[in-house]
Structure formats: structure tokens, C-alpha cells
Design an enzyme around this catalytic site. Sequence first.
Site, PDB file in Angstrom:
ATOM      1  CG  ASP A  35       6.553   5.876  -2.909  1.00  0.00           C
ATOM      2  OD1 ASP A  35       5.565   5.746  -2.350  1.00  0.00           O
ATOM      3  OD2 ASP A  35       7.567   6.732  -3.686  1.00  0.00           O
ATOM      4  NE  ARG A  66       5.272  -2.337   3.902  1.00  0.00           N
ATOM      5  CZ  ARG A  66       6.799  -2.438   4.504  1.00  0.00           C
ATOM      6  NH1 ARG A  66       7.563  -3.964   4.474  1.00  0.00           N
ATOM      7  NH2 ARG A  66       7.269  -1.506   4.728  1.00  0.00           N
ATOM      8  NE  ARG A  68       0.945   7.311  -0.030  1.00  0.00           N
ATOM      9  CZ  ARG A  68       1.040   7.471   1.239  1.00  0.00           C
ATOM     10  NH1 ARG A  68       1.482   6.866   2.313  1.00  0.00           N
ATOM     11  NH2 ARG A  68       2.647   8.274   1.321  1.00  0.00           N
TER      12      ARG A  68
END
Length: 353
Positions: free
Chosen positions: A77, A40, A27
Site C-alpha cells: 500500500d 486476508r 487493485r
Amino acid sequence: MGVEPTRRMMQVLAGQALDPPPVWLMRQAGRYLPEYRATRETAGGFLDLCYTPKLAAEVTLQPIRRYAFDAAILFSDILVVPDALGQHVRFVEGEGPRLDALASADDIARLDPVATAKKFSIVCETVARLRSDLPAETTLIGFCGAPWTVATYMIGGRGSPDQAAARLFAYRQPEAFARLMDLLVDVSVDYLSQQISAGADCVQIFDSWAGSLPDDEFARWVVAPTKRMVAALESRHQGVPVIGFPRGAGANAARYVRETGVTAIGCDTAEPLGAMRNLAQMRRKASGAIAAQGNLDPLLLVSGGEALDRRVDEILEAMDGVPFIFNLGHGIVPQTPPENVSRLVNRVRGDGA
Ligand code: CP3
């Protein structure tokens, strides 16, 4: 062709012990970085970020620019796989993933492997961009979730502390569950294979919930599917390293290494350093050495200071002389101060210590 670049993490995955060891963090792209939060916001939803190659490549590169990690991990993901299979997946702000939970054999029969092609090819476009934008010495890691861990989200519809929904489903409807696992093995092999063809140097299989199973089920739902994936990848892409991360495997970790055929094992925070060293000294049937990767507590990276330095030193000392990749025992958490990550990387590399 030019001269082969030296990718330090690939050298360790080939069985060498390097001093200092290569370092990257699970991460490493994410909300602890202001530049991630900015990108984002422009993407809209989290899955939109995963499916926009230009932006997904950008957030992958952000931690490489800041810290010059030895490896970049594709930004995506593990829940891209259920999404691509046609199960509705969304990410609820502040709460995590939500899926329309699978409840029956019919729900499983409706999943469509053919439909995955479009979304997988978008992700692979990110991989290809990354391979051309990354420094030559940076290893590019592709990844997917392990079938068991992905199934826990598909059946539970969300994360849970005990994966009770998936465990119950596996006990009550063993045939339907086995079909789901077979399908996930096949689709995940295709997905990783496409990532490798697009430019990934190695792949990691995240089995975040491997620790919740009794030993027979660990053998059936963690070891066996991973073993099939490793064998299929080896036959399609000979010698491409596979890192397994069976989080929480504990006393089953050595068995996982022995039976799955992985090239390297990711160790979680609870793995004693002596046991991690022993794992890094195991041998593979096929081609020699195993590497270990881990296992600093992500919360020590939040708190920082001398306690962080001390633990980094302990890990380095414990893993001296064996094939080792420095990492956390689980992903970076959002409240991590970015300057603590610099402190960690400098400490591992012996800069300004
Ligand atoms: O930098 C990297 O490591 C690459 C990208 C990556 C993400 N998720 C991005 C992400 C990777 C390798 C993952 C793996 C993943 N995703 C796992 C396995 C590893 C682990 O942590 O155990 C699991 C279980 C998931 C499923 C998932 N995705 C959950 C449970 C959540 C919500 C929790 C959270 O941290 O918000 C996500 C969301 C997610 N995946 C984020 C990121 C950066 C945060 C989403 C956001 O930006 O809002």
C-alpha cells in the site's frame, strides 16, 4: 543466462504498439476475490498482510492465476511509506486508513528515514519471491504513492474528498511542507530503487489526488517531485520504465508527461479517448515513445453486460496503433463480480467475443 522472456507490457513501455494490448487492472488483488478475503482473514490486519511476504506474494498471484494478466502489481500500500517513517498508520474496517496527522514542523522533523530500512526490506522480500514465482512472461510492477498524495494522508490523517488539510498546510507552512516533500522524494526513490533491485521490471507512481491543485501548485507539488524521482531512478537504473498516474490531472496531463520525463502515463476515467491517444503519441526527450495506460470506468466493470463490451471496444479502437496498456481509470471496487473481469479480459484479447 537463459533466453530473455518476452514481457508484452515491457514491449509497450519500450514504445511498441501491440494488438491486442497488454492488460492489467489497478487493485486487481483485493476484496472482490473470495480467495483474497480468505487470505486476508489469516493475516490479521491489512498492514500485517503487507508485511508478510508469503501472504503478500500469494494475494499478488491470485488474480494472475485467474485471469493471466500481462502484469502483476506488488501487493502493498502507498501508506507503507509513512508507516515505515514512524508515523502511526492503521486501517479501520469499513472506513479506510487512519494516521496520527502531522500538524507541525516538529512532527515532520520526527519522521525517521533511517527507520524505513527494515520495513522496506520486508516488502522487497515479497518482490523477490514474486519474481521467482511469476510466469516468465508476466511483468512485475513495483509502486509507491507520489509525494503529494502520500502527504495528503500524512497531514489529513485520513482520506478526504478535497485534501483541504494538506493544501492549507502547504499554504500556511510552506517551508515545513517543502521539507516533507523533499523527504518523501528521497525515501520514495530509495524504496522504488530497492524494489527494482529485488526484481520489479517497472514502477508506477500513484498520484491519486493530483487533480485537487491549482496550476502553480500542480507544478510545485506534483510535477517537480515526480521529475526528481524519475531523474534519480534513471540515474540508478537506466532504462527502467516509470509509469506516472496523476489522477484528475485533466488539462495538465500533457504538461505532466512533458516535464516529468515519465515513460508512460496512466489516464483516469475522465480522460477523453482522443486526448489519451494524443498522450500516447507524445515523445520523450531521452528515448522516444510514451505509452498510455487506462481508462475504463471501474463501475462499468461492476455493471458488466453489453455496455461493458461496447466501451472496451471503443477504447481498443481509439488506441489502435499507439503504445497502449489496457487498464481501468481507477482501482477495482469490492462489489465487482469476478466474472465481469473474465469478460473484460476475453474481450480485450479477442477471445470468444
Ligand atoms: O492490487 C493492487 O493494485 C496492489 C495493491 C494496492 C493497494 N493499494 C492494496 C489495498 C495498491 C497499488 C494500492 C494503492 C493505494 N492505496 C492508493 C493509490 C491508488 C488509488 O486507489 O487511488 C491509495 C490512495 C491507497 C490508500 C488506501 N489503501 C486507502 C484509501 C484504502 C482504503 C480504501 C479501501 O479500498 O479499503 C486502502 C486499503 C487497501 N489497499 C486495500 C487494498 C486491497 C483494502 C484493504 C482491505 O483488504 O481491507
